[in-house]
Design an enzyme around this catalytic site. Sequence first.
Site, mmCIF file in Angstrom:
data_model
loop_
_atom_site.group_PDB
_atom_site.id
_atom_site.type_symbol
_atom_site.label_atom_id
_atom_site.label_comp_id
_atom_site.label_asym_id
_atom_site.label_seq_id
_atom_site.Cartn_x
_atom_site.Cartn_y
_atom_site.Cartn_z
ATOM 1 N N CYS A 144 7.110 -6.431 6.936
ATOM 2 C CA CYS A 144 8.289 -5.889 7.624
ATOM 3 C C CYS A 144 8.683 -6.864 8.735
ATOM 4 C CB CYS A 144 7.957 -4.522 8.219
ATOM 5 S SG CYS A 144 9.351 -3.809 9.137
ATOM 6 N N GLU A 146 0.837 -1.201 0.000
ATOM 7 C CA GLU A 146 0.000 0.000 0.000
ATOM 8 C C GLU A 146 0.869 1.247 0.000
ATOM 9 O OE1 GLU A 146 -2.574 -0.468 3.409
ATOM 10 O OE2 GLU A 146 -3.928 -1.766 2.294
ATOM 11 N N CYS A 187 7.248 -3.588 15.253
ATOM 12 C CA CYS A 187 6.925 -2.521 16.217
ATOM 13 C C CYS A 187 5.462 -2.698 16.652
ATOM 14 C CB CYS A 187 7.109 -1.145 15.578
ATOM 15 S SG CYS A 187 8.746 -0.931 14.867
ATOM 16 N N CYS A 235 2.320 -0.977 14.938
ATOM 17 C CA CYS A 235 2.295 -0.953 13.476
ATOM 18 C C CYS A 235 1.620 -2.189 12.891
ATOM 19 C CB CYS A 235 3.733 -0.861 12.979
ATOM 20 S SG CYS A 235 3.859 -0.993 11.205
ATOM 21 N N CYS A 292 -0.234 6.712 9.878
ATOM 22 C CA CYS A 292 1.010 6.060 10.276
ATOM 23 C C CYS A 292 0.742 4.763 11.044
ATOM 24 C CB CYS A 292 1.798 7.017 11.148
ATOM 25 S SG CYS A 292 3.341 6.324 11.671
HETATM 26 S S1 SF4 Z 1 6.865 0.890 12.086
HETATM 27 FE FE1 SF4 Z 1 6.104 -0.938 11.019
HETATM 28 S S2 SF4 Z 1 6.971 -0.830 8.986
HETATM 29 FE FE2 SF4 Z 1 8.132 0.601 10.271
HETATM 30 S S3 SF4 Z 1 9.864 -0.640 11.039
HETATM 31 FE FE3 SF4 Z 1 8.248 -0.817 12.579
HETATM 32 S S4 SF4 Z 1 7.138 -2.687 11.987
HETATM 33 FE FE4 SF4 Z 1 8.355 -2.071 10.218
#
Ligand code: SF4
Length: 335
Positions: A103, A82, A107, A110, A325
């Site tokens: 990813c 996306e 985090c 996220c 975000c």
């Molecule tokens: S915020 Fe999301 S996309 Fe960015 S590094 Fe952390 S897990 Fe990966």
Amino acid sequence: MNFKKLEFFLENEPGYRIKQIEKALYHDLIEDWSHATSLPNYLRTRLNSEFPIDKYNNSKVISLVNNTLKNKTILGDGLAIESVLMMYEGKRNTVCVSSQAGCPLGCIFCKTGEIGFKRNLEVFEIIDQVLFFARYLKKAGTRITNIVFMGMGEPFLNFTNVSEAIGILNNKEKLNIGARHISVSTAGLPDGIRKFANIGIQANLAISLNAPNNGLRTKIMPINKKHPIGELMKASSYYVKKTKRRVMFEYVLIKDLNDSLEFAEELAGLLKNYLYFVNLIPYNGKGKLKPPSTKTISSFKKILKDNHINVTERFRFGRDINAACGQLACNGKNN
Ligand code: SF4
């Protein structure tokens, strides 16, 4: 569009074809090869059947407030990514691009982190996200002004392709977006930060910090266990010395987790460098984690300001379409 395959396809064509094709794609922003009038008819027909433009960009969700547009791209292998266009009242049009499908860094705030890592994006897969919005804006009589690598994935885990893509975005004969209008946001990979400083690209660096100490940061960003804050601050200071450029520290404020005023004081102590500044991002998502109150945001901000830390608050675009975000997550597959 796979540029390498395209170059191979053109190997029996005169050398100037590639320039004509680049002009049609990047400058004229054609949507169909039949509009590339500098090319002979036979070539336009073959390009349309073998390299159709916009073949995969098949899902668009327009935000209810009409300032944000999210696009889902289905990649050649069926994975989905996306990207988001944020329009700031005719002043700025910023595209947020993904650098990986999924990813690996996980985090906790996220959505992309939840789906895990699928693969790095190729250069053309990064550029195609931008071209899609460039064509969309052309119809509205405007253009992309800024690019942020803040979509799905950690850009420094795909360093070579991301830097090559920045070269294409910045190239005057290609997308011609000023390097100072391009930003790369990292979860804090010290080697990546040093490499970014060394290659001399004038693009901006943002570091997703989210906590002022290791205990808290490891809870929020597991990567902190491998690369703790001390290491990160050394790399940031190297970047500043080498480039003389500012560094933006992003801080996603999450209710009752990292939004206490003590943490604001501790953060102010950590970021005492006149080239550092903080961008506060009130958490956007739903579920177990909660957004901070407006009162907490302003008290947090005040403490930073009182300690002479430059601080901004990010405007929350696209919450209604999960484009804000930490909300880009299409499960990494075509669904
Ligand atoms: S915020 Fe999301 S996309 Fe960015 S590094 Fe952390 S897990 Fe990966």
